[in-house]
Write a protein that holds these residues in place. Structure first.
Motif, PDB file in Angstrom:
ATOM      1  N   SER A  83       1.066  -1.316   0.074  1.00 24.59           N
ATOM      2  CA  SER A  83       0.107   0.013  -0.027  1.00 24.59           C
ATOM      3  C   SER A  83       0.891   1.169   0.005  1.00 24.59           C
ATOM      4  N   ALA A  99       2.329   1.768  -3.590  1.00 23.98           N
ATOM      5  CA  ALA A  99       1.016   2.228  -4.493  1.00 23.98           C
ATOM      6  C   ALA A  99       0.811   3.804  -4.171  1.00 23.98           C
ATOM      7  N   LYS A 100       0.893   4.188  -2.920  1.00 23.73           N
ATOM      8  CA  LYS A 100       0.572   5.598  -2.662  1.00 23.73           C
ATOM      9  C   LYS A 100       1.686   6.443  -3.348  1.00 23.73           C
ATOM     10  N   ASN A 125       0.689   7.149  -6.752  1.00 21.16           N
ATOM     11  CA  ASN A 125      -0.680   7.419  -6.840  1.00 21.16           C
ATOM     12  C   ASN A 125      -1.578   6.531  -7.645  1.00 21.16           C
ATOM     13  N   CYS A 126      -1.365   5.125  -7.384  1.00 28.82           N
ATOM     14  CA  CYS A 126      -2.061   4.127  -8.139  1.00 28.82           C
ATOM     15  C   CYS A 126      -2.768   3.304  -7.127  1.00 28.82           C
ATOM     16  N   GLU A 127      -3.708   2.766  -7.704  1.00 25.14           N
ATOM     17  CA  GLU A 127      -4.518   1.778  -6.788  1.00 25.14           C
ATOM     18  C   GLU A 127      -3.766   0.508  -6.818  1.00 25.14           C
ATOM     19  N   THR A 171      -4.245  -4.179  -6.173  1.00 30.17           N
ATOM     20  CA  THR A 171      -5.121  -5.316  -5.723  1.00 30.17           C
ATOM     21  C   THR A 171      -4.099  -6.189  -4.806  1.00 30.17           C
TER      22      THR A 171
END
Length: 337
Positions: free
Chosen positions: A14, A17-18, A21-23, A25
């Motif tokens: 997480s 990803a931050k 600035n991406c989502e 899974t």
């Protein structure tokens, strides 16, 4: 991965990803300790996929997380997390820059460095053993100068620039946040001689110009950039130059260009912004090259290029499709024999 590089991990999925600035899974709390190629990565490493040639590794990768385009994420094994990116390669690069960023620099000046009393040094500089800094040199804050490098009189180095080992710099000003790799030669004599027919001799032309390097420029190992004869040689902001490149006197290279290894650019040529020259390519002297021109490896430009964004190949360089067709015809003729 090797232990040659500083590692600022671990980071959770997480957190990674931050950073871009991406989502994502999968398991956001899974810890990632390094980065590796998709076919080699293990469960605590990050990988990325951008080149379709490597898509075959998606379904059986052992990576803990993969930076990948959303439409390809479903091909990953169930236990592998995905960071969903529309541009995986630059996003991987951003993560890698955070993962492997050098530790904050602590100022240090070796007692084996030779620094002229008139030189000006900024705060928090690193000057390693064997460095010679001559009269009038100006070194800004947070600069690092590697062992056995030589800065001739009145050279200027901008803030946050890193100069690696065994670099020689004369008649040159360098902007901020540049990276100059080992063995680079900046500001030496350009190649200039005038033929005197009366005495049948070559008269050396004094090279009294300079070299001006912009901001965020990177210059690869053992590259040489000659100073101007009268006008300055200039390298624009954010331009990246590979190893073993030769740039002649009075050349003007625009912003955000990429010049690959063993390329030679002859004197007094002006190159626009955003140009890309492949390995072992060449550009003749006294030419003007438009913005965003691309030259394939081993190509040679011998005349002005006025069309922005043109893609060229071969010698003398022609539009790339024309070069490919000509090469195909030649191969057919060879086979017929």
């Amino acid at each position: 991965m090797s232990n040659y590089h500083n590692n600022n991990g671990p980071f959770t999925v997480s957190e990674l990803a931050k950073m871009i600035n991406c989502e994502f899974t999968g398991n956001g709390e899974s810890k990632i300790v390094g980065i590796n190629a998709i076919q080699e990565a293990n469960s605590n490493e990050l990988a990325f996929l951008d080149n379709p040639k490597y898509a075959k590794f998606l379904s059986n990768t052992n990576a803990g997380v993969v930076v990948v385009k959303p439409e390809l994420a479903e091909e990953l094994p169930e236990n592998v997390s995905a960071i969903l990116s529309s541009n995986p390669h630059p996003d991987y690069a951003k993560i890698s820059n955070i993962f492997y960023a050098d530790k904050p620099q602590v100022g240090f000046i070796s007692d084996k460095a030779e620094i002229h009393e008139t030189a000006t040094l900024g705060q928090n500089v690193v000057i390693e053993a064997g460095v010679v800094i001559c009269e009038g040199v100006k070194v800004a804050n947070n600069v690092k100068i590697g062992a056995n490098s030589y800065l001739a009189k009145n050279v200027e180095i901008g803030a946050n620039t890193v100069i690696k080992n065994n670099v020689s710099i004369e008649c040159t000003s360098i902007g901020t946040n540049c990276l100059i790799h080992a063995g680079v030669r900046l500001g030496q004599d350009g190649f200039g001689f005038a033929y005197d027919p009366a005495n049948v001799i070559l008269v050396k032309v004094p090279q009294v110009g300079a070299v001006k390097i912009g901001h965020y420029v990177e210059i690869g190992a053992n590259t040489t950039i000659d100073r101007g004869s009268l006008l300055d040689t200039e390298i624009g902001d954010m331009t990246k130059i590979d190893n073993l490149v030769q740039i002649g006197h009075n050349v003007k290279v625009g912003k955000m260009c990429q010049i690959v290894a063993q390329t030679g650019i002859a004197g007094s040529t002006t190159i626009g912004d955003g140009c890309i020259f492949g390995g072992q390519s060449g550009v003749a002297g006294h030419l003007t090259i438009a913005d965003r021109v691309m030259l394939a490896s081993k190509g040679g430009i011998s005349k002005n290029i006025t069309k922005a964004g043109e893609v060229l190949g071969g010698f003398p360089a022609v539009p790339i499709q024309q070069w490919r067709k000509g090469h195909a015809v030649l191969m057919r003729l060879v086979k017929k024999k």
